[in-house]
Design an enzyme around this catalytic site. Structure first.
Site, short mmCIF file in Angstrom:
data_model
loop_
_atom_site.label_atom_id
_atom_site.label_comp_id
_atom_site.label_asym_id
_atom_site.label_seq_id
_atom_site.Cartn_x
_atom_site.Cartn_y
_atom_site.Cartn_z
N SER A 9 0.83 -1.20 0.00
CA SER A 9 0.00 0.00 0.00
C SER A 9 0.87 1.25 0.00
CB SER A 9 -0.91 -0.03 1.23
OG SER A 9 -0.15 -0.26 2.40
N GLU A 11 1.14 5.52 1.04
CA GLU A 11 0.60 6.61 1.88
C GLU A 11 0.81 7.95 1.20
OE1 GLU A 11 1.16 6.37 6.13
OE2 GLU A 11 1.77 8.47 6.14
N THR A 42 -3.11 10.81 5.07
CA THR A 42 -2.89 11.25 6.45
C THR A 42 -3.89 12.32 6.87
OG1 THR A 42 -1.29 12.93 5.80
CG2 THR A 42 -0.42 10.74 6.32
N ARG A 100 -3.69 8.20 17.71
CA ARG A 100 -3.84 9.27 18.71
C ARG A 100 -3.49 10.61 18.08
NH1 ARG A 100 0.50 10.46 23.28
NH2 ARG A 100 1.46 11.27 21.40
N GLY A 101 -2.36 10.65 17.34
CA GLY A 101 -1.87 11.92 16.81
C GLY A 101 -1.08 12.67 17.86
N ASP A 102 -0.66 13.87 17.53
CA ASP A 102 0.10 14.71 18.46
C ASP A 102 -0.59 16.06 18.54
OD1 ASP A 102 2.39 12.94 19.00
OD2 ASP A 102 2.68 13.13 16.84
N ALA A 116 -4.81 6.07 21.45
CA ALA A 116 -5.46 5.50 20.26
C ALA A 116 -6.39 4.33 20.58
CB ALA A 116 -4.39 5.07 19.25
N TYR A 138 5.34 0.49 16.63
CA TYR A 138 6.66 1.13 16.72
C TYR A 138 7.74 0.11 17.08
CZ TYR A 138 3.69 5.20 16.72
OH TYR A 138 2.74 6.14 16.36
N HIS A 142 7.76 3.91 20.69
CA HIS A 142 7.28 5.29 20.53
C HIS A 142 8.12 6.21 21.40
CE1 HIS A 142 4.51 8.73 21.07
NE2 HIS A 142 4.22 8.47 19.82
N PHE A 209 13.42 14.54 10.75
CA PHE A 209 12.15 13.88 11.01
C PHE A 209 12.36 12.62 11.86
CE2 PHE A 209 8.39 11.35 9.53
CZ PHE A 209 7.47 12.10 10.24
N HIS A 259 4.16 -1.02 3.46
CA HIS A 259 3.39 0.23 3.31
C HIS A 259 4.41 1.34 3.06
CE1 HIS A 259 0.08 3.07 4.09
NE2 HIS A 259 0.92 3.77 4.83
C1 LIG Z 1 1.48 4.21 10.26
C2 LIG Z 1 1.43 5.57 10.94
C3 LIG Z 1 0.59 6.56 10.43
C4 LIG Z 1 0.52 7.81 11.04
N1 LIG Z 1 -0.33 8.76 10.52
C5 LIG Z 1 -0.48 9.94 11.14
C6 LIG Z 1 -1.43 10.91 10.67
O1 LIG Z 1 -2.09 10.72 9.64
N2 LIG Z 1 -1.56 12.07 11.37
C7 LIG Z 1 -0.85 12.31 12.51
O2 LIG Z 1 -1.03 13.38 13.10
N3 LIG Z 1 0.07 11.43 12.97
C8 LIG Z 1 0.25 10.24 12.31
N4 LIG Z 1 1.16 9.33 12.80
C9 LIG Z 1 1.98 9.68 13.97
C10 LIG Z 1 1.25 9.34 15.30
O3 LIG Z 1 0.09 10.12 15.41
C11 LIG Z 1 2.21 9.68 16.44
O4 LIG Z 1 3.28 8.75 16.46
C12 LIG Z 1 1.57 9.81 17.82
O5 LIG Z 1 2.55 10.37 18.69
C13 LIG Z 1 1.13 8.49 18.44
O6 LIG Z 1 0.00 8.01 17.85
P1 LIG Z 1 -0.47 6.50 18.19
O7 LIG Z 1 -1.75 6.27 17.53
O8 LIG Z 1 0.62 5.55 17.93
O9 LIG Z 1 -0.68 6.66 19.78
P2 LIG Z 1 -0.90 5.64 20.97
O10 LIG Z 1 -0.99 4.25 20.52
O11 LIG Z 1 -2.03 6.18 21.77
O12 LIG Z 1 0.46 5.78 21.80
C14 LIG Z 1 1.01 7.05 22.10
C15 LIG Z 1 1.93 6.95 23.30
O13 LIG Z 1 1.17 6.75 24.49
C16 LIG Z 1 1.56 5.54 25.14
N5 LIG Z 1 0.31 4.95 25.65
C17 LIG Z 1 -0.68 4.40 24.92
N6 LIG Z 1 -1.69 4.00 25.71
C18 LIG Z 1 -1.32 4.34 26.98
C19 LIG Z 1 -1.94 4.21 28.27
N7 LIG Z 1 -3.18 3.67 28.39
N8 LIG Z 1 -1.27 4.66 29.34
C20 LIG Z 1 -0.03 5.23 29.23
N9 LIG Z 1 0.60 5.37 28.03
C21 LIG Z 1 -0.04 4.94 26.94
C22 LIG Z 1 2.25 4.69 24.09
O14 LIG Z 1 3.18 3.81 24.67
C23 LIG Z 1 2.92 5.78 23.25
O15 LIG Z 1 4.12 6.21 23.86
C24 LIG Z 1 1.30 8.08 12.19
C25 LIG Z 1 2.18 7.10 12.68
C26 LIG Z 1 2.26 5.86 12.06
C27 LIG Z 1 3.20 4.82 12.59
#
Ligand SMILES: Cc1cc2nc3c(=O)[nH]c(=O)nc-3n(C[C@H](O)[C@H](O)[C@H](O)COP(=O)(O)OP(=O)(O)OC[C@H]3O[C@@H](n4cnc5c(N)ncnc54)[C@H](O)[C@@H]3O)c2cc1C
Length: 279
Positions: A9, A11, A42, A100-102, A116, A138, A142, A209, A259
């Protein structure tokens, strides 16, 4: 595993200007000849690209290809996520990348979702099995994770909440992925974890990055890329060799697909695709 069962796929990110949209359309037409399983698009931090992500995804669908919008939840209300899901559902989208995003700088409130896994739970509660849900993984952990063990448990929580598969952050170290897969299997995760692949187009932006997102560029690759200075042809040629080798190793060791982070550029991804004979 045969090549056909694997998922390859691409992106994209939603363009900001009409010129960007026209360029992407042309690049996408060339990428479509590679026959990717789907194009993912994205979603900007805090929903900043909400409309452009939807527009891009609908355009891809109109062209007859499968599209998977990313959806990040940090800073969002339940109502805003619900309405995006409704829009996607109404437009026949059936595949999401849930994140989750940032938080964008200056935005202090995390909103209704902290992580997330809460988004995945919400999507399942609101829409049942309507969507195939991908989440992020990751292999090099992460950057905000307390420790590797917690990060692995956080990843598992997303799958337990109902995700179907995962796409990884990019990496250049095969062993990191292999170790991560072993760790996942040891705690009972057997869903597909597709490696995210970043072609190497330049050194300085990749280094910047990679520092932010916690992806390591191994020393031997960094040193070699640095040594090329502004010689972008050498950077791209060396990068192609490195990334082809990585992909070959991943596929030979059973990776369930690849991907590609195209950054809306088709040339390097197409070159990799051809070298790997993916279509
Ligand atoms: C394939 C891919 C696509 C992406 N696409 C985008 C995009 O389109 N837009 C964008 O803005 N960003 C995108 N990102 C970046 C991503 O949003 C960031 O890496 C963000 O910081 C984490 O998102 P996540 O969904 O992995 O978060 P999560 O899975 O929620 O994790 C985030 C952090 O919180 C910690 N954590 C999770 N759950 C808990 C809990 N219950 N208690 C304590 N700690 C916890 C995890 O260990 C991690 O350190 C992408 C990343 C990847 C790998």
């Amino acid at each position: 595993m045969t090549q056909n069962k694997r998922t390859f796929s691409l992106e994209l990110f939603p363009p900001q200007t009409p010129e960007g949209a026209a360029k992407l359309r042309a690049a996408r037409a060339r990428m479509a000849t590679l026959k990717p399983r789907f194009f993912s698009v994205t979603f900007g931090a805090g929903g900043s690209t909400r409309d452009r992500t939807l527009e891009t995804v609908l355009e891809i669908q109109r062209e007859g290809y499968q599209a998977a919008p990313h959806l990040s939840c940090i800073g969002s209300t339940r109502e805003s996520i619900r309405s995006i899901l409704e829009q996607y559902r109404a437009n026949g989208i059936r595949h999401l990348v849930a994140l989750r995003g940032d938080l964008p700088s200056g935005m202090a409130r995390p909103g209704a979702f902290r992580y997330a896994n809460e988004l995945v739970e919400f999507i399942r509660a609101e829409t049942g099995d309507c969507f195939h849900i991908e989440v992020a993984a990751y292999p090099e952990y992460h950057p905000q994770a307390k420790n590797p063990q917690d990060d692995l448990q956080s990843f598992k929580r997303k799958l337990d909440a109902g995700a179907n598969s995962a796409i990884t952050q990019y990496f250049y170290n095969f062993d990191a992925y292999a170790h991560f897969i072993d760790e996942c299997q040891a705690i009972g995760i057997d869903l597909p974890i597709v490696p995210g692949i970043m072609p190497i187009a330049s050194y300085s932006s990749l280094a910047r990055f990679s520092d932010t997102c916690g992806a390591e560029i191994p020393r031997w690759i960094r040193k070699k890329l640095e040594s090329y200075g502004d010689d972008s042809a050498s950077i791209r040629a060396f990068g192609l060799d490195v990334v082809t080798g990585l992909c070959e190793r991943l596929l030979a060791n059973g990776a369930p697909g690849l991907h590609f982070y195209t950054l809306n550029q088709d040339a390097l991804t197409a070159a990799l695709w051809q070298r790997l004979r993916l279509s």
